[in-house]
Design a protein around this motif. Structure first.
Motif, PDB file in Angstrom:
ATOM      1  N   GLY A 138      -5.004  -9.308  -9.843  1.00 53.39           N
ATOM      2  CA  GLY A 138      -6.024  -8.313  -9.545  1.00 53.39           C
ATOM      3  C   GLY A 138      -5.768  -7.594  -8.240  1.00 53.39           C
ATOM      4  O   GLY A 138      -6.002  -6.374  -8.132  1.00 53.39           O
ATOM      5  N   VAL A 139      -5.274  -8.324  -7.245  1.00 53.44           N
ATOM      6  CA  VAL A 139      -5.006  -7.718  -5.943  1.00 53.44           C
ATOM      7  C   VAL A 139      -3.932  -6.640  -6.065  1.00 53.44           C
ATOM      8  O   VAL A 139      -4.100  -5.498  -5.617  1.00 53.44           O
ATOM      9  CB  VAL A 139      -4.586  -8.796  -4.923  1.00 53.44           C
ATOM     10  CG1 VAL A 139      -4.080  -8.135  -3.632  1.00 53.44           C
ATOM     11  CG2 VAL A 139      -5.752  -9.732  -4.619  1.00 53.44           C
ATOM     12  N   HIS A 145       0.827  -1.206   0.000  1.00 46.22           N
ATOM     13  CA  HIS A 145       0.000   0.000   0.000  1.00 46.22           C
ATOM     14  C   HIS A 145       0.867   1.265   0.000  1.00 46.22           C
ATOM     15  O   HIS A 145       0.638   2.204  -0.778  1.00 46.22           O
ATOM     16  CB  HIS A 145      -0.910  -0.025   1.224  1.00 46.22           C
ATOM     17  CG  HIS A 145      -1.747   1.201   1.404  1.00 46.22           C
ATOM     18  ND1 HIS A 145      -2.622   1.668   0.453  1.00 46.22           N
ATOM     19  CD2 HIS A 145      -1.837   2.059   2.455  1.00 46.22           C
ATOM     20  CE1 HIS A 145      -3.219   2.757   0.894  1.00 46.22           C
ATOM     21  NE2 HIS A 145      -2.766   3.024   2.103  1.00 46.22           N
ATOM     22  N   SER A 147      -2.866  -5.172  -8.780  1.00 46.63           N
ATOM     23  CA  SER A 147      -3.332  -4.093  -9.669  1.00 46.63           C
ATOM     24  C   SER A 147      -4.221  -3.127  -8.916  1.00 46.63           C
ATOM     25  O   SER A 147      -4.142  -1.902  -9.102  1.00 46.63           O
ATOM     26  CB  SER A 147      -4.084  -4.687 -10.871  1.00 46.63           C
ATOM     27  OG  SER A 147      -3.225  -5.415 -11.702  1.00 46.63           O
ATOM     28  N   SER A 148      -5.073  -3.667  -8.036  1.00 47.20           N
ATOM     29  CA  SER A 148      -5.974  -2.811  -7.264  1.00 47.20           C
ATOM     30  C   SER A 148      -5.205  -1.908  -6.303  1.00 47.20           C
ATOM     31  O   SER A 148      -5.660  -0.815  -5.966  1.00 47.20           O
ATOM     32  CB  SER A 148      -6.981  -3.665  -6.482  1.00 47.20           C
ATOM     33  OG  SER A 148      -7.817  -4.382  -7.364  1.00 47.20           O
ATOM     34  N   PHE A 149      -4.035  -2.354  -5.874  1.00 56.92           N
ATOM     35  CA  PHE A 149      -3.181  -1.523  -5.035  1.00 56.92           C
ATOM     36  C   PHE A 149      -2.400  -0.503  -5.858  1.00 56.92           C
ATOM     37  O   PHE A 149      -1.663   0.308  -5.299  1.00 56.92           O
ATOM     38  CB  PHE A 149      -2.197  -2.391  -4.242  1.00 56.92           C
ATOM     39  CG  PHE A 149      -2.743  -2.888  -2.923  1.00 56.92           C
ATOM     40  CD1 PHE A 149      -2.792  -2.053  -1.815  1.00 56.92           C
ATOM     41  CD2 PHE A 149      -3.180  -4.193  -2.779  1.00 56.92           C
ATOM     42  CE1 PHE A 149      -3.271  -2.508  -0.596  1.00 56.92           C
ATOM     43  CE2 PHE A 149      -3.659  -4.661  -1.562  1.00 56.92           C
ATOM     44  CZ  PHE A 149      -3.720  -3.817  -0.473  1.00 56.92           C
TER      45      PHE A 149
END
Length: 297
Positions: A213-214, A167, A216-218
């Protein structure tokens, strides 16, 4: 800037180096009577590609401030890193025989105060990416041009501290940071289970989870590859370079096989660690094209 390869090493030479590295792993651990096998073998093609074709380093100047940094967050796989550092010229290959001995520079986990080429001490899982983010942030603040690479294991991703770093890295636009995930799909211990009489589920810790996806979402750049295909590894490195200036860190999701390269260690958690017998060493030497003294045939 530290020396970089004048030209990239070809696939055949990378394969030769990886075979030698795998041999040094299993032979050294056998001589030491303790150590890890599965993770170093699954990561070997990635490590060889990094140290011989990508990192801007000079083994003769291991503390050059302009060098690229590498952190082996899964520090229990230290013997894999030591084998590659020796092949790259940071210290004599013969020194591998001192692995895990008292007074040796090559301890069971990397120690930056002892070992040439080690940029961060590691061993407590989950901490390496935070250290790498700190190095990358320092480079940004100092206007330094080095890139920081961090190798993690897939079981290690279960540590919460990893995701704090994931993050944070995007918030601080650390496009000079790359995480390499060794997705070998096996861990020594997993979630507790009781129905089959075994205490642990050692299957893929991220089965059913879309890690692409995880990340990329971050806000990370994501590249998924076969971690044993040297062409795909190099393409991923090219992708990292193309992403510099994007404000996004990059993660390479490298699908690998635990214990890769030796028939009796591949694909089993039982060789997460272990000591090969003389008979097993003979099999490994034959499969890796080595003599029992570790010299290529």
């Amino acid at each position: 800037m530290p020396n970089k390869q004048a030209s990239r090493i070809g696939t055949a030479e990378l394969q030769r180096l990886a075979a030698a590295g795998r041999w040094h792993v299993i032979e050294t651990v056998a001589n030491a009577k303790a150590g890890h096998i599965g993770g170093p073998l699954s990561a070997m093609d990635l490590l060889v590609s990094l140290y011989f074709n990508e990192l801007r380093i000079d083994p003769q100047q291991p503390q050059d401030p302009a060098r690229d940094r590498f952190i082996l967050s899964k520090g229990h796989c230290a013997i894999g890193l030591y084998a590659v550092l020796a092949l790259r010229g940071y210290f004599p290959i013969e020194e591998l025989a001192t692995f895990d001995q008292g007074g040796s520079r090559l301890q069971g986990h990397p120690d930056m105060k002892l070992t040439p080429g080690v940029d961060s001490s590691s061993g407590s899982l989950g901490q390496g990416l935070s250290a790498g983010a700190g190095m990358a942030m320092a480079a940004k603040q100092l206007g330094a041009g080095f890139h920081t690479w961090v190798m993690l294991g897939d079981g290690e991703l279960e540590e919460g501290m990893v995701w704090e770093a994931v993050h944070t890295a995007r918030r601080f636009k650390l496009d000079n940071l790359t995480a390499v995930i060794d997705l070998n799909g096996l861990q020594q211990y997993g979630w507790p289970v009781t129905e089959d009489g075994d205490r642990f589920d050692r299957s893929n810790p991220w089965a059913g989870v879309n890690l692409e996806g995880v990340f990329s979402s971050f806000g990370w750049n994501v590249v998924s590859i076969d971690g044993h295909d040297f062409d795909e590894i190099q393409t991923a490195f090219d992708h990292v370079r193309a992403g510099r200036g994007s404000g996004k860190p990059t993660v390479i999701l490298a699908n690998t096989v635990k214990g890769k390269g030796i028939s009796f260690t591949e694909g089993t958690y039982k060789w997460h660690n272990g000591v090969a017998t003389p008979e097993q060493l003979a099999v490994a030497a034959a499969e890796l094209g080595q003599t029992l003294e570790g010299e290529a045939k």
